[in-house]
Design a protein around this motif. Structure first.
Motif, PDB file in Angstrom:
ATOM      1  N   UNK A   1      40.278  35.658  34.110  1.00  0.00           N
ATOM      2  CA  UNK A   1      39.476  36.466  35.028  1.00  0.00           C
ATOM      3  C   UNK A   1      38.595  35.584  35.908  1.00  0.00           C
ATOM      4  N   UNK A   2      37.937  34.601  35.295  1.00  0.00           N
ATOM      5  CA  UNK A   2      37.060  33.699  36.051  1.00  0.00           C
ATOM      6  C   UNK A   2      37.864  32.865  37.046  1.00  0.00           C
ATOM      7  N   UNK A   3      39.042  32.401  36.612  1.00  0.00           N
ATOM      8  CA  UNK A   3      39.899  31.605  37.502  1.00  0.00           C
ATOM      9  C   UNK A   3      40.345  32.433  38.705  1.00  0.00           C
ATOM     10  N   UNK A   4      40.673  33.706  38.464  1.00  0.00           N
ATOM     11  CA  UNK A   4      41.120  34.578  39.550  1.00  0.00           C
ATOM     12  C   UNK A   4      39.987  34.831  40.543  1.00  0.00           C
ATOM     13  N   UNK A   5      38.776  35.044  40.048  1.00  0.00           N
ATOM     14  CA  UNK A   5      37.628  35.262  40.942  1.00  0.00           C
ATOM     15  C   UNK A   5      37.380  34.030  41.807  1.00  0.00           C
ATOM     16  N   UNK A   6      37.365  32.858  41.181  1.00  0.00           N
ATOM     17  CA  UNK A   6      37.151  31.614  41.922  1.00  0.00           C
ATOM     18  C   UNK A   6      38.279  31.367  42.921  1.00  0.00           C
ATOM     19  N   UNK A   7      39.520  31.641  42.495  1.00  0.00           N
ATOM     20  CA  UNK A   7      40.663  31.450  43.389  1.00  0.00           C
ATOM     21  C   UNK A   7      40.575  32.379  44.588  1.00  0.00           C
TER      22      UNK A   7
ATOM     23  N   UNK B   1      48.130  38.983  45.644  1.00  0.00           N
ATOM     24  CA  UNK B   1      48.173  40.061  46.630  1.00  0.00           C
ATOM     25  C   UNK B   1      46.792  40.661  46.861  1.00  0.00           C
ATOM     26  N   UNK B   2      46.047  40.820  45.779  1.00  0.00           N
ATOM     27  CA  UNK B   2      44.736  41.461  45.879  1.00  0.00           C
ATOM     28  C   UNK B   2      43.753  40.600  46.659  1.00  0.00           C
ATOM     29  N   UNK B   3      43.810  39.288  46.424  1.00  0.00           N
ATOM     30  CA  UNK B   3      42.900  38.397  47.123  1.00  0.00           C
ATOM     31  C   UNK B   3      43.185  38.332  48.614  1.00  0.00           C
ATOM     32  N   UNK B   4      44.457  38.154  48.974  1.00  0.00           N
ATOM     33  CA  UNK B   4      44.797  38.058  50.399  1.00  0.00           C
ATOM     34  C   UNK B   4      44.602  39.404  51.101  1.00  0.00           C
ATOM     35  N   UNK B   5      44.865  40.509  50.386  1.00  0.00           N
ATOM     36  CA  UNK B   5      44.627  41.832  50.983  1.00  0.00           C
ATOM     37  C   UNK B   5      43.141  42.041  51.217  1.00  0.00           C
ATOM     38  N   UNK B   6      42.328  41.667  50.240  1.00  0.00           N
ATOM     39  CA  UNK B   6      40.884  41.826  50.361  1.00  0.00           C
ATOM     40  C   UNK B   6      40.336  41.029  51.535  1.00  0.00           C
TER      41      UNK B   6
ATOM     42  N   UNK C   1      47.303  42.528  37.136  1.00  0.00           N
ATOM     43  CA  UNK C   1      46.403  43.519  37.714  1.00  0.00           C
ATOM     44  C   UNK C   1      44.944  43.214  37.380  1.00  0.00           C
ATOM     45  N   UNK C   2      44.693  42.758  36.145  1.00  0.00           N
ATOM     46  CA  UNK C   2      43.327  42.378  35.775  1.00  0.00           C
ATOM     47  C   UNK C   2      42.837  41.226  36.645  1.00  0.00           C
ATOM     48  N   UNK C   3      43.683  40.202  36.793  1.00  0.00           N
ATOM     49  CA  UNK C   3      43.318  39.066  37.637  1.00  0.00           C
ATOM     50  C   UNK C   3      43.215  39.482  39.102  1.00  0.00           C
ATOM     51  N   UNK C   4      44.058  40.439  39.498  1.00  0.00           N
ATOM     52  CA  UNK C   4      44.029  40.906  40.871  1.00  0.00           C
ATOM     53  C   UNK C   4      42.688  41.530  41.241  1.00  0.00           C
TER      54      UNK C   4
ATOM     55  N   UNK D   1      40.380  38.719  41.743  1.00  0.00           N
ATOM     56  CA  UNK D   1      40.718  38.086  43.015  1.00  0.00           C
ATOM     57  C   UNK D   1      40.120  38.880  44.182  1.00  0.00           C
ATOM     58  N   UNK D   2      40.261  40.180  44.117  1.00  0.00           N
ATOM     59  CA  UNK D   2      39.764  41.040  45.189  1.00  0.00           C
ATOM     60  C   UNK D   2      38.267  40.829  45.402  1.00  0.00           C
ATOM     61  N   UNK D   3      37.514  40.811  44.309  1.00  0.00           N
ATOM     62  CA  UNK D   3      36.062  40.648  44.404  1.00  0.00           C
ATOM     63  C   UNK D   3      35.686  39.255  44.913  1.00  0.00           C
ATOM     64  N   UNK D   4      36.385  38.229  44.410  1.00  0.00           N
ATOM     65  CA  UNK D   4      36.109  36.870  44.862  1.00  0.00           C
ATOM     66  C   UNK D   4      36.420  36.686  46.335  1.00  0.00           C
TER      67      UNK D   4
END
Length: 251
Positions: free
Chosen positions: A14-20, A57-62, A208-211, A214-217
């Motif tokens: 989760x932390x890695x996804x937020x930072x990424x 997908x969530x990070x780039x969409x966000x 999905x959890x990481x997504x 990612x979205x928030x980060x």
């Protein structure tokens, strides 16, 4: 694969996804963070790639939504380029299981260091648009499908290559280039993810959890990028390119 993982591993993912998501929304290279962590968590290489595409997908969409809502990218105008990036990525992902990638792994660190040097030492690198070296039509029918293909086939550094193309060829300012990079990167992520999903190599719960993280980060990163502009984007892009090159050399 969720309940099988220890709580500390889930929190690490989760932390890695937020930072990424934060880093990727500004300078690209989020996979540099998430793919190694997924491998550390015990995913096979192909599962790590497939799950990484889902959460990415969530990070780039966000980031795309954030930039578009502030007028930094016209989604309708860029739709054809996004479609070509999507198609290129599908083809690249399909060929990824056939073509050897050794030459890419060997050449990529050198190219990333070159990009870092370009952004580090190029004078007048700011948020002001400059003269374009390639017309919009030629740029649109070549760069998006080519880099989409690369993203599906291999992946690392796609955002950095897109940034270089938008700044060096299209003449975009750094912030505008970042916004357009996120849109095309989202489209290529969708294409690569579609192939991996059909192939059945995606861990949906973890992805999905990481997504969500990612979205928030990415929301935070995009907000800072729009506030700070080239002052933030340029140094982070240089650091990301060098870090990614070092990581690939280590591998």
């Amino acid at each position: 694969m969720f309940s099988d993982l220890a709580l500390e591993i889930v929190l690490l993912l989760a932390a890695a996804a937020f930072l990424a998501g934060f880093v990727d929304s500004i300078a690209g290279g989020g996979g540099l963070i998430t793919v190694p962590v997924l491998l550390l968590a015990g995913f096979s290489p192909v599962e790590a790639l497939g799950t990484n595409k889902l959460q990415g997908l969530f990070g780039t969409a966000s980031a795309t939504i954030s930039y578009a809502s502030k007028g930094h990218v016209d989604l309708r105008k860029q739709a054809p380029s996004a479609l070509l990036a999507f198609v290129g990525s599908v083809v690249g992902a399909a060929l990824a299981t056939i073509l050897p990638g050794e030459w890419l792994r060997a050449a990529l660190p050198v190219m990333l260091v070159a990009i870092a040097l370009y952004f580090a030492f190029k004078p007048n690198m700011d948020d002001v648009d400059r003269a374009e070296r390639v017309g919009p039509f030629l740029f649109g029918v070549t760069i998006p499908p080519l880099l989409g293909f690369y993203d599906g086939l291999f992946g690392p550094g796609t955002g950095s290559f897109l940034m270089l193309a938008f700044v060096g060829l299209a003449g975009y300012g750094v912030l505008k280039a970042t916004a357009h990079t996120k849109l095309l990167n989202f489209a290529s992520n969708v294409g690569g993810f579609a192939f991996f999903a059909v192939a059945g190599v995606v861990s949906w719960k973890i992805g999905l959890m990481m997504g969500l993280c990612q979205f928030l980060g990415a929301r935070l990163g995009a907000a800072l990028a729009m506030k700070k502009g080239a002052r933030l984007i340029k140094p982070l892009l240089v650091v990301t390119c060098v870090a990614l090159a070092v990581r690939l050399l280590m591998d």
